[in-house]
Design a protein around this motif. Sequence first.
Motif, PDB file in Angstrom:
ATOM      1  N   ILE A  73     -12.951   6.851 -13.090  1.00 30.76           N
ATOM      2  CA  ILE A  73     -12.258   5.646 -12.661  1.00 30.76           C
ATOM      3  C   ILE A  73     -12.090   5.647 -11.148  1.00 30.76           C
ATOM      4  CG2 ILE A  73     -10.003   4.492 -12.687  1.00 30.76           C
ATOM      5  CD1 ILE A  73      -9.855   5.041 -15.656  1.00 30.76           C
ATOM      6  N   THR A  74     -11.791   6.805 -10.574  1.00 30.52           N
ATOM      7  CA  THR A  74     -11.638   6.892  -9.117  1.00 30.52           C
ATOM      8  C   THR A  74     -12.938   6.530  -8.419  1.00 30.52           C
ATOM      9  OG1 THR A  74     -10.011   8.666  -9.397  1.00 30.52           O
ATOM     10  CG2 THR A  74     -10.961   8.389  -7.205  1.00 30.52           C
ATOM     11  N   ARG A  75     -14.064   7.014  -8.942  1.00 32.08           N
ATOM     12  CA  ARG A  75     -15.358   6.680  -8.355  1.00 32.08           C
ATOM     13  C   ARG A  75     -15.608   5.179  -8.400  1.00 32.08           C
ATOM     14  NH1 ARG A  75     -19.644   8.430 -12.039  1.00 32.08           N
ATOM     15  NH2 ARG A  75     -19.152   6.388 -12.887  1.00 32.08           N
ATOM     16  N   ARG A  76     -15.204   4.542  -9.478  1.00 34.93           N
ATOM     17  CA  ARG A  76     -15.379   3.091  -9.596  1.00 34.93           C
ATOM     18  C   ARG A  76     -14.568   2.354  -8.537  1.00 34.93           C
ATOM     19  NH1 ARG A  76     -13.733   0.812 -15.272  1.00 34.93           N
ATOM     20  NH2 ARG A  76     -15.112   2.548 -15.837  1.00 34.93           N
ATOM     21  N   VAL A  77     -13.347   2.808  -8.311  1.00 37.60           N
ATOM     22  CA  VAL A  77     -12.492   2.184  -7.297  1.00 37.60           C
ATOM     23  C   VAL A  77     -13.057   2.429  -5.893  1.00 37.60           C
ATOM     24  CG1 VAL A  77     -10.171   2.132  -6.295  1.00 37.60           C
ATOM     25  CG2 VAL A  77     -10.439   2.386  -8.763  1.00 37.60           C
ATOM     26  N   ILE A  78     -13.604   3.624  -5.666  1.00 40.31           N
ATOM     27  CA  ILE A  78     -14.218   3.935  -4.366  1.00 40.31           C
ATOM     28  C   ILE A  78     -15.376   2.979  -4.078  1.00 40.31           C
ATOM     29  CG2 ILE A  78     -15.591   5.651  -3.104  1.00 40.31           C
ATOM     30  CD1 ILE A  78     -13.880   7.819  -4.467  1.00 40.31           C
ATOM     31  N   TRP A  79     -16.230   2.740  -5.069  1.00 38.55           N
ATOM     32  CA  TRP A  79     -17.340   1.804  -4.893  1.00 38.55           C
ATOM     33  C   TRP A  79     -16.831   0.383  -4.659  1.00 38.55           C
ATOM     34  CZ3 TRP A  79     -22.121   2.581  -3.583  1.00 38.55           C
ATOM     35  CH2 TRP A  79     -22.766   3.771  -3.907  1.00 38.55           C
ATOM     36  N   THR A  80     -15.768   0.015  -5.347  1.00 37.61           N
ATOM     37  CA  THR A  80     -15.181  -1.315  -5.148  1.00 37.61           C
ATOM     38  C   THR A  80     -14.684  -1.476  -3.720  1.00 37.61           C
ATOM     39  OG1 THR A  80     -14.477  -1.418  -7.475  1.00 37.61           O
ATOM     40  CG2 THR A  80     -13.412  -2.939  -5.936  1.00 37.61           C
ATOM     41  N   GLY A  81     -14.012  -0.447  -3.206  1.00 38.01           N
ATOM     42  CA  GLY A  81     -13.522  -0.479  -1.831  1.00 38.01           C
ATOM     43  C   GLY A  81     -14.662  -0.593  -0.835  1.00 38.01           C
ATOM     44  N   LEU A  82     -15.766   0.100  -1.106  1.00 37.26           N
ATOM     45  CA  LEU A  82     -16.922   0.043  -0.220  1.00 37.26           C
ATOM     46  C   LEU A  82     -17.504  -1.372  -0.178  1.00 37.26           C
ATOM     47  CD1 LEU A  82     -18.720   1.993   1.499  1.00 37.26           C
ATOM     48  CD2 LEU A  82     -20.259   2.067  -0.473  1.00 37.26           C
ATOM     49  N   PHE A  83     -17.610  -2.000  -1.334  1.00 43.46           N
ATOM     50  CA  PHE A  83     -18.115  -3.370  -1.398  1.00 43.46           C
ATOM     51  C   PHE A  83     -17.184  -4.329  -0.656  1.00 43.46           C
ATOM     52  CE2 PHE A  83     -17.907  -7.541  -3.456  1.00 43.46           C
ATOM     53  CZ  PHE A  83     -19.205  -7.987  -3.247  1.00 43.46           C
ATOM     54  N   CYS A  84     -15.880  -4.160  -0.803  1.00 39.35           N
ATOM     55  CA  CYS A  84     -14.917  -5.035  -0.127  1.00 39.35           C
ATOM     56  C   CYS A  84     -15.010  -4.887   1.388  1.00 39.35           C
ATOM     57  CB  CYS A  84     -13.497  -4.720  -0.593  1.00 39.35           C
ATOM     58  SG  CYS A  84     -13.156  -5.223  -2.292  1.00 39.35           S
ATOM     59  N   GLN A  85     -15.211  -3.669   1.871  1.00 40.12           N
ATOM     60  CA  GLN A  85     -15.402  -3.459   3.304  1.00 40.12           C
ATOM     61  C   GLN A  85     -16.651  -4.185   3.804  1.00 40.12           C
ATOM     62  OE1 GLN A  85     -15.322   0.924   3.717  1.00 40.12           O
ATOM     63  NE2 GLN A  85     -13.758   0.573   5.250  1.00 40.12           N
ATOM     64  N   LEU A  86     -17.737  -4.089   3.058  1.00 39.97           N
ATOM     65  CA  LEU A  86     -18.983  -4.738   3.445  1.00 39.97           C
ATOM     66  C   LEU A  86     -18.814  -6.254   3.458  1.00 39.97           C
ATOM     67  CD1 LEU A  86     -21.987  -4.577   4.114  1.00 39.97           C
ATOM     68  CD2 LEU A  86     -22.452  -4.536   1.650  1.00 39.97           C
ATOM     69  N   LEU A  87     -18.173  -6.780   2.429  1.00 39.86           N
ATOM     70  CA  LEU A  87     -17.942  -8.223   2.344  1.00 39.86           C
ATOM     71  C   LEU A  87     -17.098  -8.708   3.517  1.00 39.86           C
ATOM     72  CD1 LEU A  87     -18.170 -10.892   0.771  1.00 39.86           C
ATOM     73  CD2 LEU A  87     -16.105 -10.200  -0.491  1.00 39.86           C
ATOM     74  N   MET A  88     -16.049  -7.971   3.858  1.00 41.00           N
ATOM     75  CA  MET A  88     -15.195  -8.336   4.978  1.00 41.00           C
ATOM     76  C   MET A  88     -15.992  -8.375   6.273  1.00 41.00           C
ATOM     77  SD  MET A  88     -11.848  -6.360   6.488  1.00 41.00           S
ATOM     78  CE  MET A  88     -12.871  -5.036   7.144  1.00 41.00           C
ATOM     79  N   SER A  89     -16.827  -7.388   6.499  1.00 43.62           N
ATOM     80  CA  SER A  89     -17.628  -7.315   7.716  1.00 43.62           C
ATOM     81  C   SER A  89     -18.581  -8.499   7.819  1.00 43.62           C
ATOM     82  CB  SER A  89     -18.414  -6.005   7.751  1.00 43.62           C
ATOM     83  OG  SER A  89     -19.138  -5.894   8.946  1.00 43.62           O
ATOM     84  N   VAL A  90     -19.251  -8.834   6.720  1.00 46.44           N
ATOM     85  CA  VAL A  90     -20.185  -9.963   6.707  1.00 46.44           C
ATOM     86  C   VAL A  90     -19.459 -11.272   6.981  1.00 46.44           C
ATOM     87  CG1 VAL A  90     -21.746 -11.328   5.252  1.00 46.44           C
ATOM     88  CG2 VAL A  90     -21.850  -8.832   5.195  1.00 46.44           C
ATOM     89  N   MET A  91     -18.285 -11.462   6.369  1.00 44.32           N
ATOM     90  CA  MET A  91     -17.524 -12.685   6.571  1.00 44.32           C
ATOM     91  C   MET A  91     -17.051 -12.821   8.015  1.00 44.32           C
ATOM     92  SD  MET A  91     -17.588 -14.452   3.806  1.00 44.32           S
ATOM     93  CE  MET A  91     -19.247 -13.818   3.567  1.00 44.32           C
ATOM     94  N   PHE A  92     -16.692 -11.710   8.636  1.00 44.78           N
ATOM     95  CA  PHE A  92     -16.301 -11.753  10.040  1.00 44.78           C
ATOM     96  C   PHE A  92     -17.481 -12.170  10.929  1.00 44.78           C
ATOM     97  CE2 PHE A  92     -12.543  -8.677   9.492  1.00 44.78           C
ATOM     98  CZ  PHE A  92     -11.651  -9.738   9.477  1.00 44.78           C
ATOM     99  N   LEU A  93     -18.648 -11.640  10.631  1.00 41.10           N
ATOM    100  CA  LEU A  93     -19.835 -11.996  11.405  1.00 41.10           C
ATOM    101  C   LEU A  93     -20.165 -13.481  11.270  1.00 41.10           C
ATOM    102  CD1 LEU A  93     -22.220  -8.972  10.720  1.00 41.10           C
ATOM    103  CD2 LEU A  93     -21.183  -9.598  12.900  1.00 41.10           C
ATOM    104  N   ILE A  94     -20.067 -13.984  10.054  1.00 38.53           N
ATOM    105  CA  ILE A  94     -20.323 -15.410   9.824  1.00 38.53           C
ATOM    106  C   ILE A  94     -19.278 -16.255  10.550  1.00 38.53           C
ATOM    107  CG2 ILE A  94     -20.379 -17.235   8.090  1.00 38.53           C
ATOM    108  CD1 ILE A  94     -21.514 -15.176   6.125  1.00 38.53           C
ATOM    109  N   GLY A  95     -18.003 -15.858  10.436  1.00 36.91           N
ATOM    110  CA  GLY A  95     -16.938 -16.595  11.090  1.00 36.91           C
ATOM    111  C   GLY A  95     -17.101 -16.638  12.595  1.00 36.91           C
ATOM    112  N   GLU A  96     -17.550 -15.530  13.171  1.00 36.46           N
ATOM    113  CA  GLU A  96     -17.758 -15.476  14.615  1.00 36.46           C
ATOM    114  C   GLU A  96     -18.909 -16.371  15.039  1.00 36.46           C
ATOM    115  OE1 GLU A  96     -18.704 -12.190  18.127  1.00 36.46           O
ATOM    116  OE2 GLU A  96     -19.223 -11.789  16.041  1.00 36.46           O
ATOM    117  N   ALA A  97     -19.946 -16.467  14.217  1.00 33.31           N
ATOM    118  CA  ALA A  97     -21.150 -17.221  14.579  1.00 33.31           C
ATOM    119  C   ALA A  97     -21.005 -18.727  14.372  1.00 33.31           C
ATOM    120  CB  ALA A  97     -22.335 -16.703  13.768  1.00 33.31           C
TER     121      ALA A  97
END
Length: 237
Positions: A73-97
Motif C-alpha cells: 500500500i505504501t508503494r502505491r501511495v508513493i507512485w500516486t505522489g510521484l504522479f501528482c508532482q508530475l501533474l503539478m509541474s506540467v500544469m505550472f508550465l502550461i499556466g506560465e505559457a
Amino acid sequence: MSLDVKNVEIKPIEGYKYLHIVSMLFVTTLLISSILSMKVVTLGFLDAPAGIITFPIAFISGDILAEVYGFKITRRVIWTGLFCQLLMSVMFLIGEALPYPEYWELQSEFSAIVGFVPRVVAGGMIAYFIGEYLNAMVMSKMKIWDQGKRFWRRALFSSFIGQGLNSIVFTLVAFYGIYSINQLFIMIGSGILTKMVYEIIALPLTNYATKWLKRNEGVDVFDYGEEYRLIGAKKTN
C-alpha cells in the motif's frame, strides 16, 4: 417521474477507515514542499530549502503507512505522489505559457517562481522516489527483524537513510550550477540535520499515531516474503 433514492454505505479504501487521510496528508505535504523548496532559508547557522519545514511530515506519513499498512500500500501511495508532482509541474508550465492581458503586470514574478518549479520538481521527484522507497523498504524489513518491537529504532534509521539520500539527490539536481559546491554541501548537511531533529521531536506523536491506527484499523501488517519490487510486488512461496 420520481427516483427511488436509497442510502448506500460507502466502503472505505481497502477496507480501512483512515488510509485515505494518511495518504492525503502524505501527498499534500509533498506538493507543498516542492513549492517551498524554491526558496532557501537560514535557520540559525543552517541554510536549507524552505521545503524542509514540511517535507519531514511526508516522511513521517511514509513511516506510518509502512508500519501500519505494509509495503504494498505504501508503494502505491508513493507512485500516486510521484504522479501528482508530475501533474503539478506540467500544469505550472502550461499556466506560465498561456497568453495574458496587458494589465497583468506580474508575469515576470510569476515566471521567476513557476519557471523554476520544473527543475525543483524534477529533483524532488527523483529524490522523493529514492528516499521514500528506501524508507518504506527499510521500515518493512526492520519490522520483521524486530518482530514488531522497537518502532523508534526503525523509524529513525529508515528516515536517516531515506531523508539523507533525499537531501543529497534533491540539492544536487535542483541547485547544482546555481550555488557553489560549498553552499551545496552546507544545504545538504543542514537538510539532513534539520530533518532528523524534526523526526526525533515528532517521534512520540508518530509512535502514538501508529498505535492508534493499528488499534482502530484492526491491522498490523508484516511483509513476510515481500520482494520489494518497484512495480507489481508479489509474495514468494
